[in-house]
Design a protein around this motif. Structure first.
Motif, PDB file in Angstrom:
ATOM      1  N   GLY A 149       0.838  -1.192   0.000  1.00 19.72           N
ATOM      2  CA  GLY A 149       0.000   0.000   0.000  1.00 19.72           C
ATOM      3  C   GLY A 149       0.872   1.241   0.000  1.00 19.72           C
ATOM      4  O   GLY A 149       2.066   1.174  -0.292  1.00 19.72           O
ATOM      5  N   GLN A 150       0.297   2.385   0.345  1.00 23.35           N
ATOM      6  CA  GLN A 150       1.074   3.622   0.393  1.00 23.35           C
ATOM      7  C   GLN A 150       2.304   3.456   1.280  1.00 23.35           C
ATOM      8  O   GLN A 150       3.374   3.969   0.972  1.00 23.35           O
ATOM      9  N   PHE A 151       2.151   2.758   2.413  1.00 20.85           N
ATOM     10  CA  PHE A 151       3.281   2.536   3.312  1.00 20.85           C
ATOM     11  C   PHE A 151       3.459   1.061   3.660  1.00 20.85           C
ATOM     12  O   PHE A 151       4.497   0.666   4.158  1.00 20.85           O
ATOM     13  N   SER A 152       2.447   0.238   3.452  1.00 25.86           N
ATOM     14  CA  SER A 152       2.378  -1.084   4.081  1.00 25.86           C
ATOM     15  C   SER A 152       2.848  -2.218   3.186  1.00 25.86           C
ATOM     16  O   SER A 152       2.945  -2.091   1.977  1.00 25.86           O
ATOM     17  N   LEU A 153       3.130  -3.358   3.840  1.00 29.54           N
ATOM     18  CA  LEU A 153       3.453  -4.593   3.138  1.00 29.54           C
ATOM     19  C   LEU A 153       2.820  -5.741   3.913  1.00 29.54           C
ATOM     20  O   LEU A 153       3.181  -5.998   5.068  1.00 29.54           O
ATOM     21  N   PHE A 154       1.867  -6.422   3.291  1.00 29.08           N
ATOM     22  CA  PHE A 154       1.231  -7.542   3.964  1.00 29.08           C
ATOM     23  C   PHE A 154       0.963  -8.646   2.951  1.00 29.08           C
ATOM     24  O   PHE A 154       1.180  -8.492   1.750  1.00 29.08           O
ATOM     25  N   ILE A 155       0.510  -9.796   3.446  1.00 24.21           N
ATOM     26  CA  ILE A 155       0.252 -10.934   2.576  1.00 24.21           C
ATOM     27  C   ILE A 155      -1.037 -10.698   1.794  1.00 24.21           C
ATOM     28  O   ILE A 155      -2.057 -10.289   2.362  1.00 24.21           O
ATOM     29  N   LEU A 156      -0.981 -10.958   0.497  1.00 25.71           N
ATOM     30  CA  LEU A 156      -2.151 -10.727  -0.354  1.00 25.71           C
ATOM     31  C   LEU A 156      -3.305 -11.641   0.044  1.00 25.71           C
ATOM     32  O   LEU A 156      -4.438 -11.191   0.227  1.00 25.71           O
ATOM     33  N   ASN A 157      -3.036 -12.933   0.171  1.00 28.52           N
ATOM     34  CA  ASN A 157      -4.069 -13.907   0.524  1.00 28.52           C
ATOM     35  C   ASN A 157      -3.802 -14.448   1.928  1.00 28.52           C
ATOM     36  O   ASN A 157      -2.744 -15.017   2.183  1.00 28.52           O
ATOM     37  N   HIS A 158      -4.761 -14.245   2.819  1.00 30.54           N
ATOM     38  CA  HIS A 158      -4.585 -14.734   4.192  1.00 30.54           C
ATOM     39  C   HIS A 158      -4.381 -16.246   4.182  1.00 30.54           C
ATOM     40  O   HIS A 158      -5.099 -16.987   3.503  1.00 30.54           O
ATOM     41  N   SER A 159      -3.423 -16.696   4.943  1.00 29.47           N
ATOM     42  CA  SER A 159      -2.949 -18.075   4.855  1.00 29.47           C
ATOM     43  C   SER A 159      -3.822 -19.059   5.631  1.00 29.47           C
ATOM     44  O   SER A 159      -4.170 -18.820   6.786  1.00 29.47           O
ATOM     45  N   THR A 160      -4.159 -20.164   4.976  1.00 26.65           N
ATOM     46  CA  THR A 160      -4.742 -21.305   5.678  1.00 26.65           C
ATOM     47  C   THR A 160      -3.584 -22.163   6.196  1.00 26.65           C
ATOM     48  O   THR A 160      -2.718 -22.579   5.426  1.00 26.65           O
ATOM     49  N   VAL A 161      -3.563 -22.384   7.494  1.00 26.45           N
ATOM     50  CA  VAL A 161      -2.455 -23.094   8.131  1.00 26.45           C
ATOM     51  C   VAL A 161      -3.000 -24.303   8.889  1.00 26.45           C
ATOM     52  O   VAL A 161      -4.042 -24.221   9.552  1.00 26.45           O
ATOM     53  N   VAL A 162      -2.310 -25.425   8.772  1.00 26.88           N
ATOM     54  CA  VAL A 162      -2.628 -26.609   9.568  1.00 26.88           C
ATOM     55  C   VAL A 162      -1.800 -26.548  10.848  1.00 26.88           C
ATOM     56  O   VAL A 162      -0.575 -26.385  10.794  1.00 26.88           O
ATOM     57  N   LEU A 163      -2.456 -26.648  11.980  1.00 27.84           N
ATOM     58  CA  LEU A 163      -1.781 -26.587  13.274  1.00 27.84           C
ATOM     59  C   LEU A 163      -2.023 -27.889  14.026  1.00 27.84           C
ATOM     60  O   LEU A 163      -3.112 -28.127  14.570  1.00 27.84           O
ATOM     61  N   LYS A 164      -1.019 -28.751  14.031  1.00 28.68           N
ATOM     62  CA  LYS A 164      -1.137 -30.061  14.695  1.00 28.68           C
ATOM     63  C   LYS A 164      -0.534 -29.953  16.100  1.00 28.68           C
ATOM     64  O   LYS A 164       0.644 -29.657  16.246  1.00 28.68           O
ATOM     65  N   PRO A 165      -1.341 -30.193  17.141  1.00 30.48           N
ATOM     66  CA  PRO A 165      -0.820 -30.091  18.499  1.00 30.48           C
ATOM     67  C   PRO A 165       0.400 -30.988  18.717  1.00 30.48           C
ATOM     68  O   PRO A 165       0.416 -32.146  18.300  1.00 30.48           O
ATOM     69  N   ARG A 166       1.422 -30.448  19.322  1.00 28.42           N
ATOM     70  CA  ARG A 166       2.624 -31.216  19.640  1.00 28.42           C
ATOM     71  C   ARG A 166       2.402 -31.972  20.943  1.00 28.42           C
ATOM     72  O   ARG A 166       1.736 -31.505  21.859  1.00 28.42           O
ATOM     73  N   SER A 167       2.981 -33.135  21.027  1.00 28.54           N
ATOM     74  CA  SER A 167       2.918 -33.923  22.263  1.00 28.54           C
ATOM     75  C   SER A 167       4.249 -33.807  22.984  1.00 28.54           C
ATOM     76  O   SER A 167       5.310 -33.819  22.365  1.00 28.54           O
ATOM     77  N   PHE A 168       4.183 -33.696  24.288  1.00 30.74           N
ATOM     78  CA  PHE A 168       5.398 -33.524  25.096  1.00 30.74           C
ATOM     79  C   PHE A 168       5.612 -34.727  26.002  1.00 30.74           C
ATOM     80  O   PHE A 168       4.660 -35.359  26.448  1.00 30.74           O
TER      81      PHE A 168
END
Length: 503
Positions: free
Chosen positions: A484-503
């Motif tokens: 934009g005039q000043f900005s930089l962001f991702i054009l398409n909002h990302s679909t992310v897979v978040l798999k819970p980690r086991s500890f």
């Protein structure tokens, strides 16, 4: 088009030709102007370079004309500097000379002709606004008071994701929930209030108005009317929309947040905790600032503090997804230093150098404000051996300073290790003029003290608790840029897979 408008257009055309001739003369023996493409009458260089003056397009021009060049955009002078040495001149050595801000026809509307802090001229009003905003927002005391709230907000995000089945299978657009988190972070500081969910009617209304304000202000669509006054009548509809959005936003701030805070301050049962707005309202009561100034402080925080940190968080999340090696190395540091499953907190950040390096690398490669906020010299000045006419718009291409292969090893590569190896002494606070994600000097972004810990805690908690992956069938997520005039962001909002980690 009525007769009066025709007369105005003709007069503006005449003045534009005179100005173009004057600029041409300035390029002669009397003044030594920076190099650049030859302007034509009325339009200057606009027809050659277009409206989209983003960091990459300006980098291409810098490769052709040098580290300092001049564009004549209609009747506006635009000076672009693209080297650390010249950035130091603008931001520090001649920080007073170049300390003012240019605005435009749209930002004049949204800032009430500079009644805010970010876009006001350098002078007494700016010093007063900066002083009044610093204590309640931008100090280590605020960080310590608010860190538990930030950690609570990101914990709520983690728990909601864990309780969303599709998050670990087909994936979710986490950005929506992160946006609510960022609003809550800042509204807790500002008003000691939070929004319960994405469906909160007040949040929906606020988010929509802020989003429309951002779209209107960041767009390049209105540049033609800003650069060339004879075309400004064609902007009437656009500017009317801007005025309407501004009025509705300020009224919402007043009715639902500021007035509510005034009532609480006047109550005999007022809470002991003082939020930022309490300090600001005290300044208004003392006559230091006006009611309008209060509104425009809220305007600045909604734009500058929420959006930029959100963009950086989304970039950071995308880079961790697309660079599994970096993600695993970060997870190893968190598990080893803190212990498996022990959640990162703000005091832990100093003993997590790789997490800090990840944050720095996100801010280097994906700088949220790649050209910083524009500067302006009120009077004639000298820069890099060239004459800079008074009231020139001066852009610092901070992104190119941080991504120029002449200054950085393999700058196109997302490699946090650089900040632990060859660039180990470089910090985000502007101690090295090759790296200025928050600017430096008098007009630097004071929000650095909030943005860095919020960004680190958020990315750290997400990496601790989840394996971050692209959606099924994709090897990476799309990181196409939108500027934009000043900005930089991702054009398409990302679909992310978040798999819970086991500890």
């Amino acid at each position: 088009m009525d007769l009066l408008l025709v007369e105005k257009v003709l007069l503006s055309l005449f003045l534009a030709v005179v100005a173009a001739i004057a600029i041409s003369k300035l390029r002669g023996k009397r003044f030594k102007l920076p190099p650049g493409p030859i302007p034509v009458p009325v339009f200057g260089n606009w027809l050659q370079v277009g409206d989209d003056l983003n960091h990459r397009n300006l980098t291409d021009l810098a490769k052709k004309f040098g580290d300092i060049f001049l564009l004549r955009m209609g009747q506006r002078n635009l000076v672009v500097v693209s080297s650390p040495e010249l950035a130091k001149e603008v931001l520090q050595t001649q920080g007073v000379e170049f300390g003012s801000r240019t605005r435009n026809v749209v930002f004049d509307i949204f800032t009430g002709q500079g009644q805010d802090m970010v876009f006001t001229l350098y002078g007494e009003h700016w010093r007063k606004m900066r002083r009044i905003m610093t204590v309640p927002f931008f100090t280590n005391k605020v960080v310590q008071q608010q860190r538990a709230a930030w950690e609570e907000e990101v914990s709520l995000v983690v728990e909601e994701v864990k309780n969303t089945p599709e998050a670990s299978t087909t994936g979710i657009v986490l950005r929506k929930r992160l946006e609510l988190m960022m609003y809550n972070n800042m509204y807790r500081i500002m008003f000691n209030r939070r929004f319960e969910s994405l469906d909160d009617p007040l949040f929906v209304k606020l988010r929509a108005l802020n989003g429309e304000r951002s779209r209107l202000a960041q767009s390049f669509e209105y540049n033609y009317g800003d650069f060339i006054p004879i075309l400004r009548p064609f902007l009437r509809g656009y500017l009317k929309i801007c005025e309407d959005v501004k009025n509705r936003r300020l009224q919402l701030f007043k009715d639902y947040f500021i007035d509510e805070r005034v009532k609480k301050l006047g109550s005999t049962k007022a809470e002991g905790f003082k939020c930022a707005m309490d300090h600001i309202l005290e300044a208004e009561k003392k006559g230091e600032i006006s009611e309008n100034n209060v509104l425009y402080i809220v305007e600045n925080i909604n734009v500058a503090a929420i959006g930029t940190t959100l963009w950086s968080t989304e970039w950071g999340l995308a880079e961790l997804v697309n660079h599994p090696r970096v993600q695993k190395k970060l997870q190893h540091e968190l598990d080893t230093v803190l212990g498996p499953g022990v959640q990162v907190t703000e005091p832990d950040l100093q003993k997590l150098p790789y997490l800090q390096a990840v944050v720095k690398e996100v801010l280097r490669l994906r700088m949220a404000i790649p050209l910083l906020v524009p500067h302006m010299n009120l009077n004639h000045a000298k820069l890099g051996g060239y004459d800079i006419p008074a009231e020139s718009k001066v852009l610092v291409n901070a992104w190119w300073c941080a991504n120029n292969p002449a200054h950085w090893k393999n700058p196109e590569e997302f490699r946090p290790e650089r900040f632990l190896e060859e660039e180990s002494k470089v910090e985000a606070n502007g101690n090295d003029f090759r790296y200025l994600p928050f600017g430096v000097g008098r007009r630097s972004c004071p929000g650095i003290i909030l943005a860095l810990p919020v960004l680190a805690i958020t990315l750290g908690r997400l990496a601790q608790n989840f394996e971050l992956c692209p959606p099924p069938g994709q090897s990476k997520i799309d990181t196409t840029e939108k500027g934009g005039q000043f900005s930089l962001f991702i054009l398409n909002h990302s679909t992310v897979v978040l798999k819970p980690r086991s500890f």
